[in-house]
Enzyme design. Structure first.
Site, PDB file in Angstrom:
ATOM      1  N   CYS A 149      -8.769  19.608   0.405  1.00 31.97           N
ATOM      2  CA  CYS A 149      -9.086  18.470   0.275  1.00 31.97           C
ATOM      3  C   CYS A 149      -8.779  17.621   1.779  1.00 31.97           C
ATOM      4  CB  CYS A 149      -8.013  17.821  -0.529  1.00 31.97           C
ATOM      5  SG  CYS A 149      -7.709  15.981  -0.553  1.00 31.97           S
ATOM      6  N   SER A 157      -7.142  15.559   2.963  1.00 35.28           N
ATOM      7  CA  SER A 157      -5.773  15.287   3.033  1.00 35.28           C
ATOM      8  C   SER A 157      -4.774  16.458   3.599  1.00 35.28           C
ATOM      9  CB  SER A 157      -4.954  14.755   1.770  1.00 35.28           C
ATOM     10  OG  SER A 157      -5.714  13.685   1.384  1.00 35.28           O
ATOM     11  N   HIS A 208      -5.765  16.240   7.243  1.00 34.04           N
ATOM     12  CA  HIS A 208      -5.081  14.950   7.654  1.00 34.04           C
ATOM     13  C   HIS A 208      -3.725  15.728   8.349  1.00 34.04           C
ATOM     14  CE1 HIS A 208      -7.718  11.576   7.213  1.00 34.04           C
ATOM     15  NE2 HIS A 208      -7.548  11.636   5.955  1.00 34.04           N
ATOM     16  N   HIS A 249      -3.300  21.671  -2.281  1.00 38.87           N
ATOM     17  CA  HIS A 249      -2.437  20.783  -3.208  1.00 38.87           C
ATOM     18  C   HIS A 249      -3.584  20.439  -4.363  1.00 38.87           C
ATOM     19  CE1 HIS A 249      -4.392  17.848  -0.653  1.00 38.87           C
ATOM     20  NE2 HIS A 249      -4.469  17.166  -1.685  1.00 38.87           N
ATOM     21  N   CYS A 297      -6.981  17.231  -7.543  1.00 35.40           N
ATOM     22  CA  CYS A 297      -6.574  16.054  -6.344  1.00 35.40           C
ATOM     23  C   CYS A 297      -7.940  15.143  -6.441  1.00 35.40           C
ATOM     24  CB  CYS A 297      -6.193  16.543  -4.857  1.00 35.40           C
ATOM     25  SG  CYS A 297      -6.111  15.209  -4.180  1.00 35.40           S
TER      26      CYS A 297
END
Ligand SMILES: NC(=O)c1ccc[n+]([C@@H]2O[C@H](COP(=O)([O-])OP(=O)(O)OC[C@H]3O[C@@H](n4cnc5c(N)ncnc54)[C@H](O)[C@@H]3O)[C@@H](O)[C@H]2O)c1
Ligand SMILES: [Zn+2]
Ligand SMILES: [Zn+2]
Length: 335
Positions: free
Chosen positions: A11, A13, A16, A32, A136
């Protein structure tokens, strides 16, 4: 609970965190968006048994706080609490130094030791590589449409950013029977994929400002416009392409140090709403099994969203692909 990881989606994220846009102290094992099989359960675990197929979700919940009891367990602060004071770290390096577990999961690993309230049991006939996407991105995009703003049938929808999250939002809009569904991305092949998953119109954002184009396609602006990237200019664009009385839904995570200038007069005089959507406002033990059903009955298309299946050793190349916008969802599969 000990879970053997079968697959983990990658993902944005995770990226990030690598790039500093989400503060997580290193060293840390990322990942995740997992699905796997329960290997062992600890003392007091009543909801699972070895052999159960599960999806992991980062919004672990406590069950007793005001968010949980108020019906919004995805806001439960317990998901950020970490291990109780004085207890051992779940993950350590060979020399005994602690390693941070990301989101109680750390799914870029063959096994995960997680709390039972990070997991949901799913049907055995659900393929685990496709199930991982629900952990997610799919829950975030579908849930933004179905849970956060509950898009009514017939509404016009714009989705800016057609990665894993945006493609799921487009599918959510199709599933609820939205009217016009406008996909916006800078990559023409992503727009073709968006069309195959439910978009009725496409706007290439690399060919100039997409705001006027979306306004023209939606009769003055969309009823709902979703930002699924996490950039300041595209946050401003979705507010601009939201129509009179419409709702701009912020799903992408803008790096936490950045601010976005907006026109309050535009928001007030056209009575626009600006809404944040966290993890698809999920109650994941309720939502994820129904998203699995959506896949198995043909409504939710996940095969098309997987642009590559890779080994764990290819994870850094996968992040390079993500930076370039060259992947839809990349999934790490473990043998
Ligand atoms: N709100 C939440 O709870 C939540 C949960 C998961 C992910 N996220 C966030 O959602 C965002 C999207 O995640 P993802 O995994 O789908 O990312 P992704 O990298 O797979 O997709 C991003 C897409 O945006 C496109 N894009 C990039 N710049 C663009 C521009 N200027 N105009 C139009 N399109 C552009 C890319 O081509 C790509 O298709 C990230 O910020 C991620 O952190 C939020
Ligand atoms: Zn994510
Ligand atoms: Zn709680």
């Amino acid at each position: 609970m000990l879970v053997r990881t079968a697959a983990s989606g990658i993902c944005h994220s995770d990226l990030h965190v690598i790039e500093g846009g989400l503060p997580v102290p290193p060293p840390c094992i990322l990942g995740h968006e997992p699905a796997g099989v329960v290997e062992a359960v600890g003392e007091g675990v009543g909801d699972f048994a070895p052999g159960d197929h599960v999806i992991g979700c980062l919004t672990a919940w406590c069950g007793v706080c005001r968010f949980c009891t108020g019906g919004r367990p995805y806001l439960c602060p317990w998901q950020f609490a970490g291990r109780p004071d004085g207890s051992k770290f779940r993950l350590t390096a060979a020399n005994g130094d602690p390693i941070m577990q990301f989101a109680n999961l750390s799914s870029f690993a063959e096994k995960m030791l997680c709390p039972e309230r990070s997991l949901v049991k799913i049907r055995d006939d659900m393929p685990l590589d496709r199930a991982s996407l629900i952990g997610c991105g799919v829950t975030t995009g579908l849930g933004a449409v179905l849970n956060t703003v509950r898009v009514p049938a017939g509404s016009s929808v714009a989705v800016v950013g057609c990665g894993g999250v945006g493609l799921a939002a487009i599918q959510g809009a199709r599933i609820v029977g939205a009217g016009r569904i406008v996909a916006v991305d800078t990559q023409p092949w992503k727009l073709e994929l968006a069309r195959a998953l439910g978009a009725t119109e496409c706007v290439d954002a690399s060919a100039g400002d997409p705001v006027a184009k979306v306004q023209a396609l939606t009769g003055g602006g969309a009823d709902f416009a979703f930002e699924c990237i996490g950039l300041v200019p595209t946050v401003q664009q979705v507010i601009g392409m939201t129509g009179r009385g419409g709702t701009a839904v912020l799903v992408g995570v803008v790096p936490i140090t950045q601010l976005a200038p907006i026109s309050p007069a535009d928001v007030v005089l056209q009575e626009k709403r600006i809404v944040g959507s966290y993890m698809g406002s999920n109650r994941f033990r309720f939502d994820m099994p129904r998203y699995v059903d959506f896949y198995l009955d043909g409504r939710l298309k996940l095969d098309e969203m997987i642009s590559s299946r890779i080994g764990l050793d290819e994870v850094n190349a996968a992040f390079d692909q993500m930076r370039k916008g060259a992947a839809a969802r990349q999934v790490i599969v473990f043998d």
